[in-house]
Design a protein around this motif. Structure first.
Motif, PDB file in Angstrom:
ATOM      1  N   GLY A 187       5.157   2.743  -9.280  1.00 43.28           N
ATOM      2  CA  GLY A 187       6.142   3.675  -8.744  1.00 43.28           C
ATOM      3  C   GLY A 187       6.404   4.870  -9.629  1.00 43.28           C
ATOM      4  O   GLY A 187       6.929   5.891  -9.158  1.00 43.28           O
ATOM      5  N   ARG A 190       2.341   6.777  -9.217  1.00 47.69           N
ATOM      6  CA  ARG A 190       1.585   6.878  -7.977  1.00 47.69           C
ATOM      7  C   ARG A 190       2.096   7.958  -7.027  1.00 47.69           C
ATOM      8  O   ARG A 190       1.282   8.609  -6.345  1.00 47.69           O
ATOM      9  CB  ARG A 190       1.554   5.535  -7.249  1.00 47.69           C
ATOM     10  CG  ARG A 190       0.458   5.525  -6.183  1.00 47.69           C
ATOM     11  CD  ARG A 190       0.528   4.354  -5.246  1.00 47.69           C
ATOM     12  NE  ARG A 190       0.490   3.091  -5.934  1.00 47.69           N
ATOM     13  CZ  ARG A 190       0.461   1.928  -5.300  1.00 47.69           C
ATOM     14  NH1 ARG A 190       0.472   1.905  -3.983  1.00 47.69           N
ATOM     15  NH2 ARG A 190       0.436   0.800  -5.973  1.00 47.69           N
ATOM     16  N   PRO A 191       3.423   8.203  -6.906  1.00 43.49           N
ATOM     17  CA  PRO A 191       3.869   9.231  -5.962  1.00 43.49           C
ATOM     18  C   PRO A 191       3.213  10.586  -6.179  1.00 43.49           C
ATOM     19  O   PRO A 191       2.774  11.232  -5.214  1.00 43.49           O
ATOM     20  CB  PRO A 191       5.386   9.289  -6.205  1.00 43.49           C
ATOM     21  CG  PRO A 191       5.734   7.906  -6.659  1.00 43.49           C
ATOM     22  CD  PRO A 191       4.575   7.488  -7.504  1.00 43.49           C
ATOM     23  N   ARG A 194      -0.363  10.332  -5.079  1.00 44.88           N
ATOM     24  CA  ARG A 194      -0.453  10.313  -3.609  1.00 44.88           C
ATOM     25  C   ARG A 194      -0.362  11.726  -3.046  1.00 44.88           C
ATOM     26  O   ARG A 194      -1.077  12.083  -2.105  1.00 44.88           O
ATOM     27  CB  ARG A 194       0.669   9.449  -3.014  1.00 44.88           C
ATOM     28  CG  ARG A 194       0.431   7.964  -3.121  1.00 44.88           C
ATOM     29  CD  ARG A 194       1.701   7.182  -2.829  1.00 44.88           C
ATOM     30  NE  ARG A 194       2.283   7.492  -1.526  1.00 44.88           N
ATOM     31  CZ  ARG A 194       2.382   6.637  -0.527  1.00 44.88           C
ATOM     32  NH1 ARG A 194       1.958   5.400  -0.681  1.00 44.88           N
ATOM     33  NH2 ARG A 194       2.906   6.977   0.612  1.00 44.88           N
ATOM     34  N   ASP A 195       0.538  12.537  -3.616  1.00 46.43           N
ATOM     35  CA  ASP A 195       0.677  13.919  -3.143  1.00 46.43           C
ATOM     36  C   ASP A 195      -0.614  14.703  -3.343  1.00 46.43           C
ATOM     37  O   ASP A 195      -0.993  15.529  -2.495  1.00 46.43           O
ATOM     38  CB  ASP A 195       1.830  14.605  -3.873  1.00 46.43           C
ATOM     39  CG  ASP A 195       3.192  14.056  -3.466  1.00 46.43           C
ATOM     40  OD1 ASP A 195       3.267  13.403  -2.403  1.00 46.43           O
ATOM     41  OD2 ASP A 195       4.169  14.262  -4.210  1.00 46.43           O
ATOM     42  N   ASN A 219       0.264   6.928   4.134  1.00 51.16           N
ATOM     43  CA  ASN A 219      -0.266   6.415   2.868  1.00 51.16           C
ATOM     44  C   ASN A 219      -1.661   6.991   2.660  1.00 51.16           C
ATOM     45  O   ASN A 219      -2.662   6.394   3.057  1.00 51.16           O
ATOM     46  CB  ASN A 219      -0.322   4.888   2.860  1.00 51.16           C
ATOM     47  CG  ASN A 219      -0.790   4.336   1.519  1.00 51.16           C
ATOM     48  OD1 ASN A 219      -1.122   5.093   0.602  1.00 51.16           O
ATOM     49  ND2 ASN A 219      -0.832   3.026   1.392  1.00 51.16           N
TER      50      ASN A 219
END
Length: 437
Positions: A187, A190-191, A194-195, A219
Motif C-alpha cells: 500500500g 503500489r498506488p 498503478r498510476d 486495477n
C-alpha cells in the motif's frame, strides 16, 4: 439418462487414488511444517470473494457461479435484478480457497492479538464458469496452504520451499520445474506504480483490448495478465514494479531471495508476474513444468491486507494452491504414474451354500484385523470365484469347504504360487496377516 455437467469429471478408480495421494502427501509434508487441515463451505456469501479477489478480476466478473434457492429463483426472474437481496441471500460457489479460509479466520478469531500464527491447509473442490479445456474445468480440485500472522520474509521462503518439496514428493523431476517470483509492492508504493501503469495503458489505448481499458480504471496491473497476444506485446514495455518498490518492500523481496538462495532453490525473477487475484501484496510466485503444456501447476503469494478486507484486524498472510487436474496432466507428460496400482486383497471362497455362514464369519474376522477382504455374493462356482479373485488382484485366497468347516479349518491358497496350507479358523486372521507381511 442423466449426464455430468460439461466441464466436470467423475473421480473414481485410479484417478481417485491420485487425488487421495495428493492429499496424503500434503497431510504428511504440511503437517511437518505445523499446518493443520481446514475445510470451508463450498458456498459463501458473494462479498467474501468480491472483497478479496477483486471486482476487476475475470473470476468475479465472468466465472463465479452464483447460487440462489428455489424460493428466490422465481423472484429474480420476475424482477430481473438481485438488488433487493440481502447479503446473506447473495451466494456463490467457491472459485478459490484463500478468501474462504480468511473469512473463517476472521469469524472464528484464529489469530487473536499476540497469538502465534495460524497455519492451515485444505484439499477441496473449486468452481469456475470457464470454457472447459485441457487442465481447466468448471469443477476442479486444489490443495493449498494459508499462513496467517507471519510478516517475516522467512515465511515467504518457507512456503516456496515447501511447495517445491511437495512437487518433488509427488514425483516431478526438479530439473523440469520452473519457479518464477516477483514482488508486487504494498500500500505504500503500489498506488503510485498503478498510476504509472494506468497512464501507460491509456497512452496505448488504441492497441489494447476492451477488457484492459476497463482494467485500467479498476486495477491496471491486471493488464499484465491479459491473454490477448497484442496486449501482452504492448505491456512488455510498461513500467516494471521492481523499479518502483519502496525501501521496505525492496528489503523484504531481497530477504526472500536470500533465503531461497541459502536453501538452494533455483528461481527466475519475472517482473511482469502479477498473479490473477487482487489481494496479493509483495511476494508472488508461480511454478510451471517444462514441456507439460498445461501452464502454471501451482502458485501463490503474500496478501497482507486481505484480513482487513474480510472485516478483521490487520494480519499478514501468505499461501499457495496447486491444481490436481493440471498436476495429473503434467506428471503424465513426464511418464509418472500418480495413480499407482489397483489395491490387492484377500479373497474368501466358499464351496457350496452350506459354507456361506463360515465365509461371512471369516470376512468379518479378516476385515476386523485390517485386511482388505472380498468374497462372493452371487453364488458363483469355486472356479468362477478363483477367476474373480484374480480380477480383484487377490494375493491370497481363503478356501472354505464343508470338510474344512466341520474340522474348524481353512485353506490359505497363494494366488501366485498356488501353494496351499491349512490353518485353524481360530487363528485365520493372524495366519493371513503373517503371510501378507
Amino acid at each position: 439418462m442423466g449426464q455430468k455437467v460439461q466441464g466436470t469429471e467423475d473421480l473414481y478408480g485410479g484417478y481417485m487414488r491420485a487425488w487421495q495421494r495428493m492429499q496424503d502427501t500434503a497431510r504428511e509434508l504440511f503437517g511437518a511444517y505445523g499446518f493443520d487441515a481446514i475445510e470451508t463451505p463450498a458456498i459463501e456469501q458473494v462479498d467474501t470473494f468480491v472483497h478479496g479477489i477483486g471486482e476487476s478480476t475475470d473470476v468475479v466478473r465472468k466465472e463465479m457461479f452464483r447460487v440462489v434457492s428455489g424460493a428466490l429463483f422465481g423472484d429474480l426472474l420476475e424482477k430481473g435484478t438481485e438488488a433487493g437481496l440481502k447479503p446473506r441471500q447473495r451466494m456463490a460457489m467457491r472459485p478459490e480457497g484463500t478468501a474462504g479460509v480468511v473469512r473463517a479466520a476472521v469469524e472464528n478469531n484464529f489469530v487473536p492479538q499476540g497469538a502465534a500464527p495460524a497455519k492451515l491447509w485444505y484439499a477441496e473442490a473449486m468452481f469456475r464458469g470457464e470454457r472447459p479445456q485441457k487442465g481447466r474445468l468448471r469443477q476442479f480440485h486444489q490443495v493449498g496452504v494459508e499462513w496467517l500472522g507471519a510478516p517475516d520474509a522467512a515465511a515467504d521462503a518457507e512456503c516456496i520451499i515447501m511447495l517445491m518439496e511437495y512437487f518433488k514428493r509427488l514425483g516431478f523431476d526438479p530439473s523440469k520445474l520452473r519457479l518464477y517470483i516477483n514482488s508486487m509492492g504494498d500500500g505504500a508504493c503500489r498506488p503510485a506504480y498503478r498510476d504509472k501503469v494506468k497512464a501507460f495503458i491509456l497512452d496505448h489505448k488504441d492497441e489494447m483490448c476492451e477488457d484492459c481499458l476497463e482494467r485500467a480504471e479498476i486495477n491496471p496491473l491486471r493488464a499484465f495478465d491479459c491473454k490477448n497476444p497484442r496486449c501482452h506485446e504492448v505491456m512488455a514495455d510498461a513500467p516494471l514494479v521492481n523499479d518502483h518498490l519502496c525501501g521496505d518492500c525492496a528489503e523484504h523481496y531481497a530477504q526472500v531471495k536470500k533465503y531461497l538462495d541459502e536453501a538452494g532453490i533455483a528461481y527466475t525473477e519475472d517482473p511482469t508476474l502479477v498473479r490473477g487475484l487482487d489481494y496479493y501484496t509483495r511476494t508472488v510466485f508461480e511454478v510451471e513444468c517444462e514441456g507439460s503444456g498445461v501452464g502454471a501447476i501451482g502458485g501463490g503469494g503474500r496478501y497482507d491486507g486481505l484480513m482487513e478486507l474480510e472485516g478483521g484486524k490487520p494480519t499478514p498472510g501468505i499461501g499457495f494452491a496447486v491444481g490436481f487436474e493440471r498436476i495429473a496432466l503434467a506428471l503424465a507428460s513426464q511418464g509418472v504414474d500418480l495413480e499407482g496400482a489397483d489395491p490387492s486383497c484377500v479373497y474368501v471362497a466358499g464351496i457350496g451354500a452350506e459354507t456361506r455362514g463360515a465365509v461371512f464369519s471369516a470376512t468379518l474376522a479378516l476385515r476386523g484385523a485390517g485386511v482388505r477382504t472380498e468374497a462372493d455374493y452371487q453364488g458363483r462356482s469355486l472356479k468362477a470365484q478363483f477367476k474373480q479373485a484374480d480380477k480383484l488382484r487377490a494375493t491370497l485366497c481363503v478356501v472354505l469347504g464343508p470338510d474344512e468347516v466341520a474340522a474348524g479349518q481353512a485353506t490359505i491358497r497363494d494366488m501366485a504360487t498356488h501353494e496351499q496350507v491349512q490353518v485353524p479358523m481360530a487363528s485365520l486372521a493372524d495366519e493371513v496377516k503373517a503371510r501378507l507381511a
